[in-house]
Design an enzyme around this catalytic site. Structure first.
Site, PDB file in Angstrom:
ATOM      1  N   CYS A  37      -3.500  -1.923 -43.400  1.00 37.66           N
ATOM      2  CA  CYS A  37      -4.478  -1.180 -44.206  1.00 37.66           C
ATOM      3  C   CYS A  37      -5.264  -2.132 -45.114  1.00 37.66           C
ATOM      4  O   CYS A  37      -4.715  -2.688 -46.076  1.00 37.66           O
ATOM      5  CB  CYS A  37      -3.744  -0.112 -45.026  1.00 37.66           C
ATOM      6  SG  CYS A  37      -4.732   0.672 -46.307  1.00 37.66           S
ATOM      7  N   CYS A  40      -5.487  -1.163 -48.813  1.00 38.79           N
ATOM      8  CA  CYS A  40      -4.182  -1.389 -49.447  1.00 38.79           C
ATOM      9  C   CYS A  40      -4.060  -2.838 -49.912  1.00 38.79           C
ATOM     10  O   CYS A  40      -3.555  -3.113 -51.004  1.00 38.79           O
ATOM     11  CB  CYS A  40      -3.039  -1.077 -48.474  1.00 38.79           C
ATOM     12  SG  CYS A  40      -2.973   0.631 -47.910  1.00 38.79           S
TER      13      CYS A  40
END
Length: 285
Positions: A37, A40
């Site tokens: 991600c 993230c």
């Protein structure tokens, strides 16, 4: 993750200690993330920087959703990064996505120092906490909630989830998942209904042994149904991919239909579902 005393990795094994118990000493910020991600990876250093800068005002607990799907399901995480603030055993704030640093600072500042008197947890919060380490007690807590409010969707879903954590409780779970408006709990209710649907297939050890003995594509789908009924979802999806390799037409029908039902259980947009979806598509198109 840097070697900071204010940043720890969260797992199902230490969840009670670092999140539930820890939040009674200081606020806990849970960062749900995954290695693949991008947002993230952008958010992580900002959170870790603030954790070090605040030096104990809050504890940052990082939860890898690929490795800890049970915790993500408990918080009904549908997208990452997802950040939840927990204080005195209760969730007090949350956001999804990447925030700029000034908004992230405001989010942390709103947590306070954790010195106020703890709030009494609600019956639902108590039941959710019990689910982590004592499903029997959690089931009793949900039953107590239903005794006073039989149509409470949170209690119905919670008790059904506890019941379905062990085999043989399906008849008790079925009526809990019908007859009311589940509102905010509709997604979890639908996931539990998918589990019930998958478990309709006979899946005793003898059924599994018989299915493993046949080599055809249809037999692989039958084996996948049994594996899914037993809760072994990765093995079931692997068998479905093997069936699609053998028979592309079957891959577009029975294989695809069963895989979609499994996706309902593991999360339609979960990393695991996305991975198997791509792998099936590569075989069919």
């Amino acid at each position: 993750m840097g070697a900071s005393p204010w940043v720890v990795e969260g797992t199902m094994e230490n969840f009670q200690q670092v999140v539930v118990d820890g939040s009674r000493e200081r606020p806990v910020v849970i960062d749900f993330w995954a290695p693949w991600c991008g947002p993230c990876r952008a958010l992580a250093p900002l959170l870790e920087k603030l954790a070090d800068e605040k030096a104990g005002v809050f504890m940052l607990v990082k939860v890898n959703t690929d490795e800890n799907p049970d915790i993500a399901q408990m918080f009904q995480v549908e997208g990452i990064p997802a950040v939840f603030a927990v204080r005195d055993g209760q969730m007090v704030n949350s956001f999804t996505g990447l925030l700029p640093e000034d908004q992230l600072r405001a989010f942390i500042d709103d947590l306070g120092t954790g010195t106020s008197e703890p709030k009494e947890p609600t019956p639902l919060e108590q039941a959710l906490e019990l689910e982590v380490h004592d499903r029997g007690a959690a089931g009793n807590a949900y039953r107590a909630m239903l005794a006073t409010a039989p149509d409470d969707p949170a209690a119905r879903v919670g008790l059904a989830r506890v019941l379905l954590a062990a085999p043989g409780n399906e008849p008790q779970a079925i009526p809990l998942l019908t007859g009311v408006d589940f509102g905010d709990f509709a997604t979890e209710a639908q996931r539990l209904k998918a589990i019930l649907h998958l478990r309709e297939v006979p899946h005793a050890d003898a059924d599994l042994a018989a299915a493993q003995s046949a080599p055809t594509a249809e037999a692989k789908v039958a084996l996948a149904r049994i594996l899914a009924a037993r809760g072994d979802y990765p093995a079931a999806m692997d068998e479905l991919l093997a069936a699609a390799d053998d028979d592309r037409q079957l891959g577009r029908t029975a294989v695809r239909d069963l895989m979609l039902k499994v996706f309902e259980v593991i999360g339609p947009r979960s990393p695991q579902a996305d991975d198997y979806r791509k792998r099936l598509q590569s075989r069919l198109y």
